[in-house]
Design a protein around this motif. Structure first.
Motif, PDB file in Angstrom:
ATOM      1  N   ILE A 118     -84.694 -21.138  27.255  1.00 16.23           N
ATOM      2  CA  ILE A 118     -85.232 -21.466  25.840  1.00 16.23           C
ATOM      3  C   ILE A 118     -84.546 -22.483  25.256  1.00 16.23           C
ATOM      4  N   GLU A 119     -85.368 -23.345  24.941  1.00 13.41           N
ATOM      5  CA  GLU A 119     -84.890 -24.704  24.517  1.00 13.41           C
ATOM      6  C   GLU A 119     -85.406 -24.842  22.871  1.00 13.41           C
ATOM      7  N   VAL A 120     -84.314 -24.650  22.113  1.00 10.57           N
ATOM      8  CA  VAL A 120     -84.765 -24.975  20.697  1.00 10.57           C
ATOM      9  C   VAL A 120     -84.125 -25.913  19.671  1.00 10.57           C
ATOM     10  N   PRO A 121     -84.853 -26.628  18.854  1.00  6.43           N
ATOM     11  CA  PRO A 121     -84.317 -27.799  18.263  1.00  6.43           C
ATOM     12  C   PRO A 121     -82.897 -27.170  17.279  1.00  6.43           C
ATOM     13  N   LEU A 122     -82.120 -27.765  17.534  1.00 11.64           N
ATOM     14  CA  LEU A 122     -80.783 -27.152  16.705  1.00 11.64           C
ATOM     15  C   LEU A 122     -81.170 -27.241  15.032  1.00 11.64           C
ATOM     16  N   ASP A 123     -81.629 -28.045  14.542  1.00  7.02           N
ATOM     17  CA  ASP A 123     -81.789 -28.255  13.022  1.00  7.02           C
ATOM     18  C   ASP A 123     -82.563 -26.920  12.690  1.00  7.02           C
ATOM     19  N   LYS A 124     -83.919 -26.563  13.590  1.00  7.20           N
ATOM     20  CA  LYS A 124     -84.728 -25.418  13.451  1.00  7.20           C
ATOM     21  C   LYS A 124     -83.796 -24.201  13.657  1.00  7.20           C
ATOM     22  N   LEU A 125     -83.162 -24.172  14.545  1.00  7.23           N
ATOM     23  CA  LEU A 125     -82.331 -22.731  14.810  1.00  7.23           C
ATOM     24  C   LEU A 125     -81.100 -22.616  13.777  1.00  7.23           C
ATOM     25  N   LEU A 126     -80.767 -23.630  13.197  1.00 11.24           N
ATOM     26  CA  LEU A 126     -79.766 -23.404  11.942  1.00 11.24           C
ATOM     27  C   LEU A 126     -80.388 -23.110  10.779  1.00 11.24           C
ATOM     28  N   HIS A 127     -81.501 -23.576  10.470  1.00 10.74           N
ATOM     29  CA  HIS A 127     -82.318 -23.214   9.299  1.00 10.74           C
ATOM     30  C   HIS A 127     -82.072 -21.860   8.701  1.00 10.74           C
ATOM     31  N   SER A 128     -81.784 -21.990   7.478  1.00  6.61           N
ATOM     32  CA  SER A 128     -81.639 -20.592   6.809  1.00  6.61           C
ATOM     33  C   SER A 128     -82.432 -19.430   6.877  1.00  6.61           C
ATOM     34  N   ILE A 158     -84.656 -12.418  18.984  1.00  7.39           N
ATOM     35  CA  ILE A 158     -83.464 -12.236  18.450  1.00  7.39           C
ATOM     36  C   ILE A 158     -82.419 -12.700  19.343  1.00  7.39           C
ATOM     37  N   ILE A 159     -81.616 -13.514  18.573  1.00  7.67           N
ATOM     38  CA  ILE A 159     -80.386 -13.750  19.214  1.00  7.67           C
ATOM     39  C   ILE A 159     -79.108 -13.304  18.493  1.00  7.67           C
ATOM     40  N   TRP A 160     -78.503 -12.354  19.230  1.00  3.05           N
ATOM     41  CA  TRP A 160     -77.460 -11.530  18.574  1.00  3.05           C
ATOM     42  C   TRP A 160     -76.222 -11.513  19.290  1.00  3.05           C
ATOM     43  N   GLY A 161     -75.169 -10.751  18.815  1.00  2.35           N
ATOM     44  CA  GLY A 161     -74.060 -10.497  19.581  1.00  2.35           C
ATOM     45  C   GLY A 161     -72.949 -11.787  19.806  1.00  2.35           C
ATOM     46  N   ALA A 162     -72.328 -11.736  20.769  1.00  2.00           N
ATOM     47  CA  ALA A 162     -71.556 -13.130  20.882  1.00  2.00           C
ATOM     48  C   ALA A 162     -72.183 -14.491  20.905  1.00  2.00           C
ATOM     49  N   THR A 163     -73.459 -14.461  21.370  1.00  2.00           N
ATOM     50  CA  THR A 163     -74.255 -15.588  21.311  1.00  2.00           C
ATOM     51  C   THR A 163     -74.469 -16.047  20.150  1.00  2.00           C
ATOM     52  N   ALA A 164     -74.657 -15.148  19.174  1.00  5.86           N
ATOM     53  CA  ALA A 164     -75.017 -15.373  17.561  1.00  5.86           C
ATOM     54  C   ALA A 164     -73.821 -15.933  17.062  1.00  5.86           C
ATOM     55  N   MET A 165     -72.728 -15.179  17.547  1.00  2.78           N
ATOM     56  CA  MET A 165     -71.201 -15.755  16.866  1.00  2.78           C
ATOM     57  C   MET A 165     -70.749 -17.113  17.238  1.00  2.78           C
ATOM     58  N   ILE A 166     -71.016 -17.355  18.504  1.00  2.00           N
ATOM     59  CA  ILE A 166     -70.751 -18.589  18.953  1.00  2.00           C
ATOM     60  C   ILE A 166     -71.785 -19.755  18.187  1.00  2.00           C
ATOM     61  N   ILE A 167     -72.830 -19.519  17.989  1.00  4.48           N
ATOM     62  CA  ILE A 167     -73.857 -20.459  17.275  1.00  4.48           C
ATOM     63  C   ILE A 167     -73.541 -20.527  15.881  1.00  4.48           C
ATOM     64  N   SER A 168     -73.029 -19.570  15.242  1.00  2.00           N
ATOM     65  CA  SER A 168     -72.366 -19.556  13.772  1.00  2.00           C
ATOM     66  C   SER A 168     -71.238 -20.291  13.787  1.00  2.00           C
ATOM     67  N   GLU A 169     -70.256 -20.231  14.678  1.00  3.34           N
ATOM     68  CA  GLU A 169     -69.030 -20.916  14.776  1.00  3.34           C
ATOM     69  C   GLU A 169     -69.438 -22.702  14.745  1.00  3.34           C
ATOM     70  N   GLU A 171     -72.320 -23.781  14.051  1.00  5.04           N
ATOM     71  CA  GLU A 171     -72.899 -24.252  12.639  1.00  5.04           C
ATOM     72  C   GLU A 171     -71.869 -24.482  11.546  1.00  5.04           C
ATOM     73  N   ALA A 172     -70.765 -23.717  11.572  1.00  6.12           N
ATOM     74  CA  ALA A 172     -69.719 -23.943  10.443  1.00  6.12           C
ATOM     75  C   ALA A 172     -68.917 -25.205  10.941  1.00  6.12           C
ATOM     76  N   ILE A 173     -68.831 -25.662  11.943  1.00  3.52           N
ATOM     77  CA  ILE A 173     -68.075 -27.030  12.448  1.00  3.52           C
ATOM     78  C   ILE A 173     -69.233 -27.825  12.004  1.00  3.52           C
ATOM     79  N   LEU A 174     -70.465 -28.115  12.147  1.00  2.00           N
ATOM     80  CA  LEU A 174     -71.180 -28.975  11.927  1.00  2.00           C
ATOM     81  C   LEU A 174     -71.289 -29.027  10.495  1.00  2.00           C
ATOM     82  N   GLU A 175     -71.520 -27.941   9.685  1.00  2.00           N
ATOM     83  CA  GLU A 175     -71.339 -28.242   8.101  1.00  2.00           C
ATOM     84  C   GLU A 175     -70.205 -28.935   7.704  1.00  2.00           C
TER      85      GLU A 175
END
Length: 179
Positions: A118-128, A158-169, A171-175
């Motif tokens: 799955i290749e997803v644009p980062l901006d699109k993935l992190l959109h609210s 649906i992306i959940w669990g550890a993968t979603a937690m890693i993406i969330s971290e 995202e927080a760093i990028l913000e």
């Protein structure tokens, strides 16, 4: 979630690979093969168990990305590590690494482990709009429905669990460090 990581937790590592495509920054994910194991059919980053032949956890992440997806380690610059996290259902203590490739990788999927990439644009993935709460079921506990924070792709994935937690971290760093 246990308060302490068990002493017998299995060390592992994953690679969160970013790469440019179509003038955008993309993130690489994959769907694991349906095999009735703990992470069967889930969206994840390439990764797996630490091997004693690995120099370190970074080497584990790169080796696993190569074994699962055919990504050449020499094509990946490791930008840094994120916070390790413990996954009770599989007893893995995961060390996530952020990597960057100069161009879209060429894949050679290990069909024993991976259904597809799955290749997803980062901006699109992190959109609210992508953030959601989803009901999920683990193959190990089909009787237990969990209501979890997740990311939802356009196709309903649906992306959940550890993968979603890693993406969330990430995202927080990028913000915190825009630009």
């Amino acid at each position: 979630m246990p308060l302490e990581i068990p002493g017998n937790a299995r060390p592992s590592a994953v690679l969160c690979l970013l790469f440019p495509m179509n003038d955008e920054l993309y993130m690489l994910l994959m769907r694991r093969r349906e095999d009735k194991k703990a992470h069967s059919g889930q969206v994840s980053f390439p990764g797996g168990s630490y091997d004693t032949t690995d120099a370190d956890y970074k080497a584990t992440a790169l080796r696993e990305a190569n074994e699962e997806l055919g990504i050449m380690s020499a094509d990946v610059d490791i930008l840094g590590a994120l916070t390790s996290l413990y996954i009770p259902v599989s007893n893995f203590n995961v060390y996530p690494y952020i990597g960057y490739a100069q161009k879209r990788p060429e894949y050679n999927l290990n069909e024993q482990e991976v259904s597809y990439t799955i290749e997803v644009p980062l901006d699109k993935l992190l959109h609210s709009e992508r953030k959601t709460i989803a009901d999920v079921v683990s193959p190990v506990r089909p009787d237990l429905v969990r209501n979890v924070k997740a990311y939802k792709l356009d196709d309903g994935t649906i992306i959940w669990g550890a993968t979603a937690m890693i993406i969330s971290e990430l995202e927080a760093i990028l913000e915190e460090y825009p630009g």
